[in-house]
Structures are given as structure tokens and as C-alpha cells.
Design a protein around this motif. Structure first.
Motif, short mmCIF file in Angstrom:
data_model
loop_
_atom_site.label_atom_id
_atom_site.label_comp_id
_atom_site.label_asym_id
_atom_site.label_seq_id
_atom_site.Cartn_x
_atom_site.Cartn_y
_atom_site.Cartn_z
N GLY A 12 0.79 -1.23 0.00
CA GLY A 12 0.00 0.00 0.00
C GLY A 12 0.81 1.27 0.00
N CYS A 13 1.97 1.26 -0.64
CA CYS A 13 2.84 2.44 -0.63
C CYS A 13 2.34 3.56 -1.55
N GLU A 14 1.39 3.26 -2.41
CA GLU A 14 0.75 4.22 -3.32
C GLU A 14 1.65 4.72 -4.45
N VAL A 19 2.47 7.00 -10.23
CA VAL A 19 3.20 6.92 -11.50
C VAL A 19 2.25 6.73 -12.68
N CYS A 20 1.21 5.91 -12.50
CA CYS A 20 0.30 5.59 -13.61
C CYS A 20 -1.14 5.48 -13.12
N PRO A 21 -1.78 6.61 -12.85
CA PRO A 21 -3.16 6.58 -12.35
C PRO A 21 -4.17 6.07 -13.38
N GLU A 22 -3.77 6.01 -14.63
CA GLU A 22 -4.67 5.49 -15.66
C GLU A 22 -4.87 3.97 -15.52
N VAL A 23 -3.95 3.31 -14.83
CA VAL A 23 -4.01 1.85 -14.70
C VAL A 23 -4.21 1.40 -13.25
N PHE A 24 -3.63 2.11 -12.29
CA PHE A 24 -3.65 1.66 -10.90
C PHE A 24 -4.41 2.64 -10.00
N HIS A 25 -5.09 2.08 -9.00
CA HIS A 25 -5.75 2.89 -7.98
C HIS A 25 -5.69 2.14 -6.66
N MET A 26 -5.92 2.85 -5.59
CA MET A 26 -5.91 2.24 -4.26
C MET A 26 -7.33 1.85 -3.87
N THR A 27 -7.47 0.67 -3.26
CA THR A 27 -8.77 0.20 -2.81
C THR A 27 -9.06 0.76 -1.42
N ASP A 28 -10.27 0.55 -0.95
CA ASP A 28 -10.65 0.97 0.40
C ASP A 28 -9.84 0.22 1.46
N GLU A 29 -9.31 -0.94 1.09
CA GLU A 29 -8.50 -1.75 2.01
C GLU A 29 -7.06 -1.26 2.07
N GLY A 30 -6.70 -0.27 1.23
CA GLY A 30 -5.36 0.29 1.25
C GLY A 30 -4.33 -0.46 0.42
#
Length: 63
Positions: A12-14, A19-30
């Protein structure tokens, strides 16, 4: 190309969504999650950079 994030390995280092918000996002679980389906060609380089930036190597890019 598709992206996969190993939920058990992600810390969960984010980094990847930064770097690539078009592909990756953080879930509610972190933890990070990748979009479903193929990575758009115009952001494949950023997705590769995000995978290389993962400190625990939780991201796999494949077909």
C-alpha cells in the motif's frame, strides 16, 4: 498487455497510482488494484515504470 497486483504482496505504498493513475488505484482496504482489461497503448510505458517502481515487486505485467 494487462496489469495484475498481488494483493498479498502489496504494502500500500501508493507508488503505482502516482506513477500511472490510468491503470492503478488504491482500494478501500489500502492496497493497489489494476484496471480490468488491456492497458491502453499510450500508457504502457507508464505502467511498466510503475511496475519497476514497486518496492515489493507486487505488480506483474503480461498478456
Amino acid at each position: 498487455m494487462k496489469a495484475y497486483v498481488d494483493d498479498a504482496t502489496c504494502i500500500g505504498c501508493e507508488t503505482c497510482p502516482k506513477v500511472c493513475p490510468e491503470v492503478f488505484h488504491m482500494t478501500d482496504e489500502g492496497i493497489a488494484h489494476a484496471i480490468d482489461g488491456k492497458i491502453p497503448e499510450d500508457v504502457q510505458g507508464k505502467a511498466e515504470q510503475a511496475a519497476e517502481s514497486c518496492p515489493v515487486e507486487a505488480i506483474d505485467l503480461g498478456d
